[in-house]
Design an enzyme around this catalytic site. Structure first.
Site, mmCIF file in Angstrom:
data_model
loop_
_atom_site.group_PDB
_atom_site.id
_atom_site.type_symbol
_atom_site.label_atom_id
_atom_site.label_comp_id
_atom_site.label_asym_id
_atom_site.label_seq_id
_atom_site.Cartn_x
_atom_site.Cartn_y
_atom_site.Cartn_z
ATOM 1 N N LYS A 119 80.194 29.546 -41.409
ATOM 2 C CA LYS A 119 79.287 28.537 -40.851
ATOM 3 C C LYS A 119 78.964 28.836 -39.393
ATOM 4 C CE LYS A 119 81.141 24.530 -41.344
ATOM 5 N NZ LYS A 119 81.511 23.127 -41.430
ATOM 6 N N LYS A 200 87.930 21.981 -59.674
ATOM 7 C CA LYS A 200 88.509 20.644 -59.512
ATOM 8 C C LYS A 200 87.566 19.777 -58.672
ATOM 9 C CE LYS A 200 92.804 18.542 -57.932
ATOM 10 N NZ LYS A 200 94.073 18.775 -57.238
ATOM 11 N N LYS A 203 86.586 16.373 -52.600
ATOM 12 C CA LYS A 203 86.028 15.404 -51.643
ATOM 13 C C LYS A 203 85.027 16.076 -50.725
ATOM 14 C CE LYS A 203 89.994 14.079 -49.551
ATOM 15 N NZ LYS A 203 90.700 13.284 -48.526
#
Ligand code: TRP
Length: 337
Positions: A119, A200, A203
């Site tokens: 990033k 999975k 969040k």
């Protein structure tokens, strides 16, 4: 005497049905068998930049979600990590016995630092805290001499490292900590992403249809589930179904708590449109009352603060005793008796 249980949840991102069915529901089930401490780990959260106003709100939100899920503050202590200074204090002492190579080897550290590097966002740097993250987690656990540490498989390596750190401390300074167990007392459901059923549910995933957040509006819950990835079959076939369909069934079963046989009876041959509708209804049936309890909790800030204060006061003596013992073992200053 009940064994002590400790677990932590980061006040970041939006808690979703995967967290509820995998962790929270499990916490609620375990809380009568153990002396439980559920910790909102804000010191872990700041290993990656958090907007302060948001972090403060998230701490409260997680506490509210814990309570709404059924964690009973009479049975369990709910605490915020930064409320109890001993977490950071013990973390430093453990840092000093932890070989740096162990930390560089952690999968989560490697993954997170890789993401930050990609990033190259100016606000995020690979802070030292990111490397120390597992040491702080070890401090959380060892501070309370916790034996039982329910975590998802992504955190199993950190729990293992906690044992290694404890062992290393013991070899240098003598027996000091209760060794946390490696196995879980029971495992919650493992819910996968709706859009990527091979991963999975997370969040921090960015896909709009990835997770059903616990605080999503019922209409949005329905929309997300109706768009879930399935496979090229037209209807449920238990022998050939792909991971997306298996995941929808797992969500239903985890909420309903019905047997495998019942699942087969209810769903074999059901067309995917109907399957999704049924799963959405089941999810909403459980999430709506949950959200109602949450809103009640949040409407009374003093109640929430009281719970957190009482939790911290209850655990403080345990933390203080461990820090005192560690100081004695290491020869740090303690007043002469
Ligand atoms: N690292 C854990 C997670 O991200 C949260 C956590 C912090 C934790 N301290 C802990 C979990 C101690 C169990 C025990 O999920």
């Amino acid at each position: 005497m009940k064994s002590r249980l400790f677990s932590g949840v980061q006040p970041t991102g939006n808690l979703h049905i995967g967290n509820y069915l995998g962790a929270l529901k499990n916490f609620v089930r375990l809380q009568s068998s153990y002396e439980s401490i559920f910790c909102i780990v804000d010191l872990h959260a700041i290993t990656i930049y958090q907007e302060p106003v948001q972090l403060r709100a998230k701490n409260r939100e997680i506490a509210g979600l814990f309570l709404a899920a059924g964690i009973d503050p009479k049975l369990s202590s709910i605490i915020v990590q930064s409320q109890v200074a001993a977490h950071a204090e013990l973390a430093w002492m453990l840092t000093c016995v932890t070989p740096i190579g162990w930390l560089y080897r952690m999968t989560q550290f490697k993954a997170k630092s890789e993401t930050i590097r990609e990033k190259s966002d100016t606000q995020d740097s690979i802070g030292d805290g990111l490397l120390q993250y597992p040491v702080l987690m070890a401090a959380d656990i060892l501070l309370y001499q916790a034996k039982v540490v329910p975590v998802g498989d992504d955190q199993a390596q950190h729990r293992e490292l906690t044992r290694d750190i404890a062992q290393r401390f013991t070899s240098l300074y003598g027996e000091t900590f209760v060794m946390p167990e490696t196995s879980l007392p029971s495992v919650g459901a493992r819910i996968m992403g709706l859009d990527e059923p091979d991963k999975k549910m997370s969040k921090s995933a960015t896909g709009a249809g990835h997770a059903v957040a616990l605080l999503d509006e019922p209409s949005l819950i329905k929309k997300k589930i109706m768009r879930a990835t399935t496979d090229s079959n037209p209807a449920v076939d238990f022998d050939t179904m792909g991971p997306g369909v298996a995941n929808l069934l797992a969500i239903y079963q985890a909420f309903d708590e019905c047997s495998d046989d019942t699942m087969r009876e209810r769903f074999a041959g059901m067309r995917y449109g109907d399957l999704k509708k049924t799963v959405a209804e089941k999810t909403i049936e459980h999430i709506e009352p949950f959200q109602k309890r949450y809103r009640e909790m949040m409407a009374d800030p003093a109640y929430l603060d009281g719970i957190l204060k009482a939790g911290a006061e209850r655990v403080q003596p345990i933390a203080a005793a461990t820090v005192q013992l560690v100081k004695e073992r290491m020869g740090l200053y303690t007043a002469s008796r």
